[in-house]
Design a protein around this motif. Structure first.
Motif, short mmCIF file in Angstrom:
data_model
loop_
_atom_site.label_atom_id
_atom_site.label_comp_id
_atom_site.label_asym_id
_atom_site.label_seq_id
_atom_site.Cartn_x
_atom_site.Cartn_y
_atom_site.Cartn_z
N TYR A 35 33.64 -8.03 -43.95
CA TYR A 35 33.59 -6.58 -44.21
C TYR A 35 33.17 -6.25 -45.64
O TYR A 35 33.47 -5.16 -46.12
CB TYR A 35 34.95 -5.93 -43.90
CG TYR A 35 35.24 -5.82 -42.42
CD1 TYR A 35 34.70 -4.79 -41.65
CD2 TYR A 35 36.07 -6.75 -41.79
CE1 TYR A 35 34.97 -4.70 -40.30
CE2 TYR A 35 36.34 -6.65 -40.43
CZ TYR A 35 35.79 -5.62 -39.69
OH TYR A 35 36.06 -5.54 -38.35
N SER A 36 32.51 -7.15 -46.32
CA SER A 36 32.03 -6.86 -47.66
C SER A 36 30.53 -6.61 -47.65
O SER A 36 29.74 -7.46 -47.25
CB SER A 36 32.34 -8.04 -48.59
OG SER A 36 31.38 -8.09 -49.63
N PRO A 37 30.10 -5.43 -48.10
CA PRO A 37 28.68 -5.09 -48.12
C PRO A 37 27.86 -6.05 -48.99
O PRO A 37 26.74 -6.40 -48.64
CB PRO A 37 28.65 -3.68 -48.71
CG PRO A 37 30.01 -3.13 -48.50
CD PRO A 37 30.94 -4.31 -48.55
N ALA B 1 25.77 -6.46 -37.24
CA ALA B 1 26.80 -5.51 -36.82
C ALA B 1 26.79 -4.29 -37.73
O ALA B 1 26.79 -4.41 -38.94
CB ALA B 1 28.17 -6.17 -36.83
N GLY B 2 26.78 -3.12 -37.12
CA GLY B 2 26.91 -1.89 -37.89
C GLY B 2 25.60 -1.32 -38.39
O GLY B 2 24.56 -2.00 -38.36
N LEU B 3 25.66 -0.09 -38.82
CA LEU B 3 24.47 0.62 -39.30
C LEU B 3 24.52 0.83 -40.80
O LEU B 3 23.56 1.28 -41.41
CB LEU B 3 24.38 1.98 -38.61
CG LEU B 3 24.17 1.93 -37.09
CD1 LEU B 3 24.48 3.28 -36.46
CD2 LEU B 3 22.73 1.51 -36.78
N ASP C 62 35.36 -0.64 -42.65
CA ASP C 62 35.33 -0.65 -41.18
C ASP C 62 34.87 0.73 -40.72
O ASP C 62 35.66 1.58 -40.34
CB ASP C 62 36.70 -1.01 -40.60
CG ASP C 62 36.62 -1.19 -39.09
OD1 ASP C 62 35.60 -0.76 -38.50
OD2 ASP C 62 37.55 -1.76 -38.51
N HIS C 63 33.56 0.93 -40.76
CA HIS C 63 33.01 2.25 -40.47
C HIS C 63 33.27 2.70 -39.05
O HIS C 63 33.39 3.88 -38.78
CB HIS C 63 31.50 2.23 -40.74
CG HIS C 63 31.17 1.88 -42.15
ND1 HIS C 63 31.28 2.77 -43.18
CD2 HIS C 63 30.76 0.72 -42.71
CE1 HIS C 63 30.94 2.19 -44.32
NE2 HIS C 63 30.62 0.93 -44.05
N ARG C 64 33.37 1.74 -38.14
CA ARG C 64 33.55 2.13 -36.74
C ARG C 64 34.95 2.68 -36.53
O ARG C 64 35.12 3.70 -35.86
CB ARG C 64 33.23 0.95 -35.83
CG ARG C 64 31.74 0.60 -35.89
CD ARG C 64 31.39 -0.60 -35.08
NE ARG C 64 31.86 -1.85 -35.63
CZ ARG C 64 31.30 -2.47 -36.67
NH1 ARG C 64 30.27 -1.93 -37.30
NH2 ARG C 64 31.79 -3.62 -37.11
N SER D 185 44.25 1.93 -34.09
CA SER D 185 42.82 1.70 -34.26
C SER D 185 42.35 0.43 -33.58
O SER D 185 41.15 0.21 -33.43
CB SER D 185 42.44 1.68 -35.74
OG SER D 185 42.84 0.48 -36.36
N ASN D 186 43.29 -0.43 -33.16
CA ASN D 186 42.87 -1.57 -32.34
C ASN D 186 44.00 -2.02 -31.42
O ASN D 186 45.16 -1.69 -31.64
CB ASN D 186 42.35 -2.72 -33.20
CG ASN D 186 43.45 -3.40 -34.01
OD1 ASN D 186 44.38 -3.97 -33.45
ND2 ASN D 186 43.35 -3.30 -35.33
#
Lengths: 354, 354
Positions: free
Chosen positions: A121-123, A144-146, A211-213, A267-268
């Motif tokens: 999860y690190s950009p 994964a992800g935008l 965690d953008h989602r 959230s999960n």
DNA sequence: GTGAAAGCGCTAACAC
DNA sequence: GTGTTAGCGCTTTCAC
């Protein structure tokens, strides 16, 4: 883990095995078989017509020598690499192994091989992983992800290969995208909860800025609450540790702090499962007094005493579709595809029937 | 999952992004910066002395062009590949992601990158994965288990790179090995169980002919039973599906079939957790009437209502040690190392105090 | 501090 | 059906 461990190094019982000798080349097979390098190459790749006799001689030589082709040289010469880069945030969240399973399954009979990179999860880490992967000139990338760094987006856009961003479609894709709308998913769950008569609703989730989602689900959730004139009655966030345990702890904290809560949205599924176990242990009437819902539709839920309400995130399907795009199975299209999948709400046993 | 799904392909809103144009080379950077290819190469690799001015010019050119070096060419020329192949049977068993975490962590500051291959417990698939990986000429290989096909062993032995077989040390290693003795682990658990006074003991496990480590644990377990004049009172095997659910179902089956059972030994924590939840739901006195134990020490257990007895498999440590061997951190040794780790028995709350 | 030449191990393209 | 030639995009080596 405060576990003590002991180890000893056993005496070496045999000579070292990996003397870094020169590895075998096509030339070695060529000499051993008395066939030209080019023909050996053809045999080994099943390309072009080779007489049965030569073919046998070559294969025999290769086998007995233990020759393993050098794909580095092959890739450089042919300008083709049968690798597909897959960049995901984590392996400890079972969601991603499942996506991977879908990818592998679909890639299996295309000659393409997935290569996985993990970003935690690190950009910045993601940028590095993408750079490293692109430097191997893969045939495609699944990310994964935008949300990516500017540089990462630029690299992907420049790469000249199919790029598929997965899991999410709420945003702008570099090239293609396959996923669900997390905002819509949050909204739908909120609507179902409200329709079942719950009003004092709390959110319990991860504290992960990237965690953008999860963030988008919460956003959609709150939008739907607002439309019904409601706001979140309480919130609780965590990071690290055993999700199941954190679920218990957070649930306890929220219920102690806000005893009038009548719904817990997690959230999960993992923390939701922890919350469910806590409520059951406390003898709380679920879903009568308190309702619960998670997100993901993880397999684990099947084994719980009661079925947690959840939404399936279409993980396998996402993996499959993404791989199909990379493998060029969507004839007539050259990128730029956006495939939205629609998750199903599974009410389970933890939401009152409306 | 009998879940219906819908999908639609959204209209393409922007031009296709990945026109397969030629990717940039050193020459492009060289021309853009007016510096020779060789010097550009030096700058990009931080090798040798380059004047600050030239270095700046080169970096600026590379950045603005969006140049990504071609590692294929680099690897071929330098005969060095910063990749480490990691071959594991599965990603859905959380054990392996944890081993991977240990490997990644240790490799992080060595410039080496792990590349993962999954075999699904199939020896043939493993052979293929190993072959594919070796063809990229990695700097080392980490392979789970000691059991491989003849051909796979031969390839590994021939590769001329450090090979580390992990998880298990009960057998003959190709080169180095890091792991625990599963046979001993099974034995120890049996001894603890017997010492606590249990006598009618059942085994519940996976039906995986190629899960050699589970097999060895059972073997050690039975050895210790035999030494105490006991044999397994019942057994139950499963394959596929949700492990937690299977744990419940198997436990129910065994307890119905053999009501006098007083201990359930599970081949992994996940089915053990399912069994525990079942027993608690049935109001069975644990550990008074029935004791339970699993294997692995998974994090999930922390969140359960009661702590399942288990043995930590030293996963993180195994990953770390294996990576250290590959990275050459064990000065003075050239392969052939066997490192045995010793797991700790965690009695938890599901074994009576002796 | 910088550059030129050779070649890593294969395959594409073409000859025979 | 088989062989020859010329690179693929870098790095090594050595010269300057």
């Amino acid at each position: 883990m405060g576990v003590r461990r002991f180890s000893r190094i056993l005496p070496v019982t045999k000579p070292p095995v990996h003397d870094p000798r020169r590895t075998l080349t096509l030339r070695d097979v060529s000499e051993a078989s008395g066939v030209s390098e080019m023909t050996v190459s053809r045999v080994l790749r099943n390309r072009g017509d080779v007489s049965v006799a030569t073919r046998e001689r070559v294969l025999e030589a290769a086998r007995s020598l233990g020759y393993v082709p050098n794909k580095i040289a092959g890739a450089l010469a042919s300008q083709r690499v049968n690798l597909v880069g897959v960049v995901i945030p984590s392996l400890s969240n079972m969601v991603f192994p499942e996506v991977l399973a879908g990818i592998s399954e679909t890639l299996e009979d295309t000659g393409l091989q997935p290569v996985v990179g993990v970003t935690n999860y690190s950009p910045e880490r993601e940028e590095t992983v993408i750079y490293e992967m692109l430097s191997w000139r893969p045939s495609g990338m699944i990310v994964a992800g935008l949300e990516h760094t500017e540089a990462a987006r630029a690299m992907l856009a420049q790469a000249g290969i199919p790029i598929v961003e997965i899991m999410d479609i709420d945003g702008e894709a570099v090239d293609s995208a396959v996923g669900i709308s997390h905002r819509r998913a949050g909204r739908q769950m909120a609507e179902a909860i409200i329709a079942s008569g719950y009003r004092r609703i709390a959110f319990l989730g991860t504290m992960m800025p990237h965690d953008h989602r999860a963030r988008k689900r919460l956003q959609g959730f709150e939008e739907a609450l607002a439309k019904a004139g409601l706001t979140l009655a309480d919130q609780e966030f965590y990071s690290g540790g055993s999700a199941l345990l954190k679920g218990r702890e957070m649930t306890e904290a929220v219920l102690k702090r806000s005893p009038d809560i009548d719904f817990l949205y997690y959230s999960n599924d993992m923390i939701g499962a922890g919350g469910l176990l806590y409520c059951l242990a406390q003898g709380i009437d679920v879903p009568g007094k308190i309702g619960l819902a998670g997100f993901n539709g993880v397999e684990l839920l099947d084994g719980l005493p009661r079925r947690l309400a959840t939404m399936d995130a279409c993980r396998l399907e996402i993996g499959r579709r993404a791989a199909e795009i990379i493998a060029g199975k969507h004839a007539g299209t050259i990128g730029g595809e956006v495939i939205e999948l629609f998750p199903t709400l599974q009410a389970g046993d933890t939401i009152r029937r409306a």
